[in-house]
Write a protein that holds these residues in place. Structure first.
Motif, PDB file in Angstrom:
ATOM      1  N   UNK A 134       0.827  -1.212   0.000  1.00 25.15           N
ATOM      2  CA  UNK A 134       0.000   0.000   0.000  1.00 25.15           C
ATOM      3  C   UNK A 134       0.859   1.259   0.000  1.00 25.15           C
ATOM      4  N   UNK A 135       1.955   1.242   0.759  1.00 22.13           N
ATOM      5  CA  UNK A 135       2.829   2.412   0.820  1.00 22.13           C
ATOM      6  C   UNK A 135       3.588   2.610  -0.482  1.00 22.13           C
ATOM      7  N   UNK A 136       3.989   1.516  -1.112  1.00 23.08           N
ATOM      8  CA  UNK A 136       4.682   1.617  -2.397  1.00 23.08           C
ATOM      9  C   UNK A 136       3.742   2.195  -3.451  1.00 23.08           C
ATOM     10  N   UNK A 137       2.501   1.724  -3.462  1.00 27.68           N
ATOM     11  CA  UNK A 137       1.512   2.238  -4.418  1.00 27.68           C
ATOM     12  C   UNK A 137       1.273   3.731  -4.203  1.00 27.68           C
ATOM     13  N   UNK A 138       1.215   4.145  -2.946  1.00 28.17           N
ATOM     14  CA  UNK A 138       0.980   5.554  -2.642  1.00 28.17           C
ATOM     15  C   UNK A 138       2.174   6.423  -3.025  1.00 28.17           C
ATOM     16  N   UNK A 139       3.360   5.837  -2.994  1.00 26.66           N
ATOM     17  CA  UNK A 139       4.577   6.607  -3.274  1.00 26.66           C
ATOM     18  C   UNK A 139       4.832   6.787  -4.763  1.00 26.66           C
ATOM     19  N   UNK A 140       4.285   5.896  -5.576  1.00 27.40           N
ATOM     20  CA  UNK A 140       4.551   5.947  -7.011  1.00 27.40           C
ATOM     21  C   UNK A 140       3.440   6.670  -7.769  1.00 27.40           C
ATOM     22  N   UNK A 141       3.750   7.200  -8.935  1.00 30.27           N
ATOM     23  CA  UNK A 141       2.723   7.848  -9.759  1.00 30.27           C
ATOM     24  C   UNK A 141       1.605   6.865 -10.097  1.00 30.27           C
ATOM     25  N   UNK A 142       0.391   7.381 -10.212  1.00 29.38           N
ATOM     26  CA  UNK A 142      -0.764   6.511 -10.477  1.00 29.38           C
ATOM     27  C   UNK A 142      -0.644   5.798 -11.811  1.00 29.38           C
ATOM     28  N   UNK A 143       0.082   6.406 -12.758  1.00 32.39           N
ATOM     29  CA  UNK A 143       0.172   5.816 -14.088  1.00 32.39           C
ATOM     30  C   UNK A 143       1.424   4.957 -14.275  1.00 32.39           C
ATOM     31  N   UNK A 180      20.697   0.013   7.902  1.00 33.79           N
ATOM     32  CA  UNK A 180      19.347   0.516   7.639  1.00 33.79           C
ATOM     33  C   UNK A 180      19.389   1.657   6.631  1.00 33.79           C
ATOM     34  N   UNK A 181      20.366   2.539   6.777  1.00 33.07           N
ATOM     35  CA  UNK A 181      20.507   3.641   5.836  1.00 33.07           C
ATOM     36  C   UNK A 181      20.837   3.147   4.436  1.00 33.07           C
ATOM     37  N   UNK A 182      21.674   2.113   4.374  1.00 27.04           N
ATOM     38  CA  UNK A 182      22.032   1.540   3.081  1.00 27.04           C
ATOM     39  C   UNK A 182      20.821   0.881   2.430  1.00 27.04           C
ATOM     40  N   UNK A 183      20.036   0.166   3.239  1.00 27.13           N
ATOM     41  CA  UNK A 183      18.831  -0.478   2.714  1.00 27.13           C
ATOM     42  C   UNK A 183      17.855   0.567   2.186  1.00 27.13           C
ATOM     43  N   UNK A 184      17.684   1.647   2.933  1.00 25.42           N
ATOM     44  CA  UNK A 184      16.775   2.710   2.511  1.00 25.42           C
ATOM     45  C   UNK A 184      17.247   3.332   1.200  1.00 25.42           C
ATOM     46  N   UNK A 185      18.536   3.522   1.056  1.00 24.29           N
ATOM     47  CA  UNK A 185      19.075   4.097  -0.174  1.00 24.29           C
ATOM     48  C   UNK A 185      18.772   3.205  -1.370  1.00 24.29           C
ATOM     49  N   UNK A 186      18.919   1.881  -1.189  1.00 22.20           N
ATOM     50  CA  UNK A 186      18.635   0.954  -2.289  1.00 22.20           C
ATOM     51  C   UNK A 186      17.154   0.967  -2.632  1.00 22.20           C
ATOM     52  N   UNK A 187      16.306   1.051  -1.616  1.00 15.14           N
ATOM     53  CA  UNK A 187      14.855   1.103  -1.844  1.00 15.14           C
ATOM     54  C   UNK A 187      14.503   2.372  -2.605  1.00 15.14           C
ATOM     55  N   UNK A 188      15.053   3.492  -2.192  1.00 15.92           N
ATOM     56  CA  UNK A 188      14.754   4.758  -2.867  1.00 15.92           C
ATOM     57  C   UNK A 188      15.231   4.744  -4.312  1.00 15.92           C
ATOM     58  N   UNK A 189      16.381   4.147  -4.549  1.00 15.70           N
ATOM     59  CA  UNK A 189      16.882   4.050  -5.919  1.00 15.70           C
ATOM     60  C   UNK A 189      15.931   3.244  -6.797  1.00 15.70           C
ATOM     61  N   UNK A 190      15.438   2.140  -6.255  1.00 17.71           N
ATOM     62  CA  UNK A 190      14.508   1.300  -7.013  1.00 17.71           C
ATOM     63  C   UNK A 190      13.199   2.033  -7.285  1.00 17.71           C
ATOM     64  N   UNK A 191      12.691   2.738  -6.277  1.00 13.64           N
ATOM     65  CA  UNK A 191      11.445   3.480  -6.445  1.00 13.64           C
ATOM     66  C   UNK A 191      11.617   4.650  -7.410  1.00 13.64           C
ATOM     67  N   UNK A 193      13.411   4.809  -9.974  1.00 11.61           N
ATOM     68  CA  UNK A 193      13.379   4.299 -11.348  1.00 11.61           C
ATOM     69  C   UNK A 193      11.945   4.160 -11.852  1.00 11.61           C
ATOM     70  N   UNK A 194      10.992   4.139 -10.921  1.00  9.40           N
ATOM     71  CA  UNK A 194       9.574   4.019 -11.287  1.00  9.40           C
ATOM     72  C   UNK A 194       8.824   5.341 -11.121  1.00  9.40           C
ATOM     73  N   UNK A 195       9.559   6.422 -10.896  1.00  9.91           N
ATOM     74  CA  UNK A 195       8.935   7.729 -10.835  1.00  9.91           C
ATOM     75  C   UNK A 195       8.749   8.300  -9.445  1.00  9.91           C
ATOM     76  N   UNK A 196       9.297   7.641  -8.424  1.00 15.31           N
ATOM     77  CA  UNK A 196       9.176   8.130  -7.053  1.00 15.31           C
ATOM     78  C   UNK A 196       9.986   9.390  -6.833  1.00 15.31           C
ATOM     79  N   UNK A 197       9.382  10.379  -6.198  1.00 13.41           N
ATOM     80  CA  UNK A 197      10.076  11.627  -5.866  1.00 13.41           C
ATOM     81  C   UNK A 197      10.046  11.781  -4.342  1.00 13.41           C
ATOM     82  N   UNK A 198      11.188  11.572  -3.715  1.00  9.37           N
ATOM     83  CA  UNK A 198      11.271  11.598  -2.247  1.00  9.37           C
ATOM     84  C   UNK A 198      11.001  12.975  -1.675  1.00  9.37           C
TER      85      UNK A 198
END
Length: 203
Positions: A134-143, A180-191, A193-198
């Motif tokens: 649910x959080x990933x869906x909310x973080x990414x663009x609807x399209x 934890x910081x490294x894991x978060x960085x990898x997650x943000x990088x992956x997101x 790539x799909x249009x996530x804007x932190x």
């Protein structure tokens, strides 16, 4: 001395789960004993088999309960309304594993055939993934055209791998001081790539 007449079957099941979870939290799967669980509950070890069918079934139920506690911990953290919900998820994942290491580890150390998992077990184990999804869906663009379910599972695997290395001491050997910081960085990088804007609020 057994106390077979003291509890109904449902009460006995709850008692064994309570004592079993307490024992598992104390020493992990390596020091877990059905006989000790039964002893703490005031019954013979045969009671576990009468109520759960096998020790494996008891452990499945215990691990399912841990999943429920874990999902609740993530929901509590998100209910605080953190500005960065993705960071909150990653940090809550690490915090639960760190604060309940034996319980967390037992989930992955106890390997059983899939047919031992009943509907309630599947539901308990799916709850955590549902929260992250649910959080990933909310973080990414609807399209977004990505498969959110697959992405969610991959992101969980990334965080889990970092967490496992951290708790097992591997990252310390590799001189990684902020798993934890490294894991978060990898997650943000992956997101990303799909249009996530932190920098944008989620929700």
């Amino acid at each position: 001395m057994g106390r077979r007449s003291d509890h109904t079957r449902d009460e006995l099941q709850a008692l064994l789960l309570s004592e079993g979870h307490r024992l598992l939290a104390e020493g992990g799967l390596a020091r877990f004993s059905g006989r000790e669980v039964a002893k703490r509950a005031g019954y013979s070890v045969g009671t576990i088999y009468n109520v759960f069918g096998s020790l494996d079934h008891l452990l499945v139920a215990l691990n399912s309960h841990t999943f429920t506690l874990w999902a609740n911990a993530l929901e509590r953290e998100l209910s605080r309304g953190p500005a960065d919900r993705i960071a909150a998820l990653v940090e809550a994942y690490f915090a639960f594993a760190r604060d309940h290491t034996h319980l967390w580890s037992a989930i992955y150390e106890h390997r059983v055939a899939p047919d031992l998992l009943g509907p309630a077990d599947h539901a308990a184990r799916a709850a955590l993934t549902t929260i992250v999804d649910a959080e990933v869906r909310a973080a990414l663009p609807a399209d977004t055209g990505t498969d959110i379910g697959r992405l969610t599972r991959s992101l969980i695997a990334v965080v889990h791998g970092h967490c496992s290395f951290a708790l097992g001491g591997t990252f310390a050997l590799l001189e990684e001081h902020d798993p934890a910081g490294s894991a978060l960085a990898r997650v943000r990088e992956s997101l990303a790539m799909q249009g996530y804007d932190a920098t944008l609020p989620v929700g």
